[in-house]
Design an enzyme around this catalytic site. Structure first.
Site, short mmCIF file in Angstrom:
data_model
loop_
_atom_site.label_atom_id
_atom_site.label_comp_id
_atom_site.label_asym_id
_atom_site.label_seq_id
_atom_site.Cartn_x
_atom_site.Cartn_y
_atom_site.Cartn_z
CG HIS A 14 -37.53 7.47 11.84
ND1 HIS A 14 -37.24 6.78 10.68
CD2 HIS A 14 -38.35 8.49 11.47
CE1 HIS A 14 -37.86 7.36 9.66
NE2 HIS A 14 -38.53 8.40 10.12
CG ASP A 44 -35.67 3.85 10.36
OD1 ASP A 44 -36.18 3.94 11.49
OD2 ASP A 44 -35.89 4.66 9.44
N GLY A 113 -43.35 12.77 7.01
CA GLY A 113 -44.70 12.18 7.00
C GLY A 113 -44.81 10.99 6.06
CG ASN A 114 -43.92 10.60 1.95
OD1 ASN A 114 -43.80 11.78 1.72
ND2 ASN A 114 -44.81 9.83 1.33
CB SER A 115 -40.98 8.14 7.98
OG SER A 115 -39.94 9.01 7.65
#
Length: 168
Positions: A14, A44, A113-115
Site C-alpha cells: 500500500h 501487503d 508514516g510507520n507503514s
C-alpha cells in the site's frame, strides 16, 4: 528497510501502490530512486530495488520464537517525523483481521508514516513489517498489526523471481 546488500528494500504494497516514482531515503539522508520489483496486495508486501553500495542490511528473526508479551520496537516516520522509534509488546500472534494473512498484533505506537517499517525484537532482528492500525480517529489507539517476517520473506522471494505471487 534494506533486506540485502544488493539493494533490495522491503516495504508495504500500500506504500508503493499507484506511485509514479519511489524514493528511498536512508538514515544518513542519502536518497535513491527505486524500481518497484513487485507488490502483493493480499499480503501487503512490496519489494523495491535501489542501486547503491555499502548498504546497512537488517537481520531477520525467527517468528516462531516470538512470544506474546515480548518487547518489540517499531521504526518509521510517523506524520513525517523521520527515524522515530516506539516500543511496546507483542499482544498476539496469528491475529486474523479479514482479507490479510494472520498478523502480529502489538501495542507499539504505529501511526500513518510507520507503514513499511520494521518491527524489531530485543535481539535487533526484524520480526515483522508494520502494516496497519486499528483506529476510529485515524491515529494510534493502542492496537497495531505487523506482517510476520517469515511470510514477508516467502512473498519477497516470489516477487524477486517473477514480480508476482502465485497461489494454488
Amino acid at each position: 528497510f534494506i533486506l540485502s546488500a544488493d539493494g533490495l528494500v522491503m516495504t508495504n504494497a500500500h506504500v508503493v501502490d499507484g506511485a509514479d516514482e519511489v524514493i528511498v531515503t536512508l538514515t544518513d539522508k542519502r536518497e535513491f530512486k527505486a524500481r518497484i520489483m513487485g507488490a502483493d496486495k493480499r499480503t501487503d508486501v512490496a519489494i523495491v530495488k535501489i542501486e547503491a553500495a555499502g548498504l546497512p542490511v537488517v537481520r531477520t528473526g525467527d517468528v516462531s520464537r516470538l512470544k506474546v508479551g515480548e518487547w518489540v520496537l517499531a521504526i518509521g516516520s510517523p506524520f513525517g517525523l523521520v527515524n522515530s522509534v516506539t516500543a511496546g509488546i507483542v499482544s498476539a500472534k496469528g491475529r486474523e483481521t479479514g482479507e490479510y494473512l494472520p498478523f502480529i498484533q502489538t501495542d507499539v505506537a504505529i501511526n500513518p508514516g510507520n507503514s513499511g517499517g520494521p518491527l524489531i525484537n530485543m535481539r535487533g532482528e526484524v520480526v515483522g513489517i508494520n502494516s496497519q492500525i486499528y483506529s476510529r480517529s485515524g491515529g494510534y489507539m493502542g492496537i497495531a498489526f505487523a506482517i510476520p517476517i517469515d511470510e514477508a520473506l516467502r512473498v519477497s522471494d516470489q516477487l524477486r523471481v517473477s514480480g508476482r505471487v502465485i497461489r494454488g
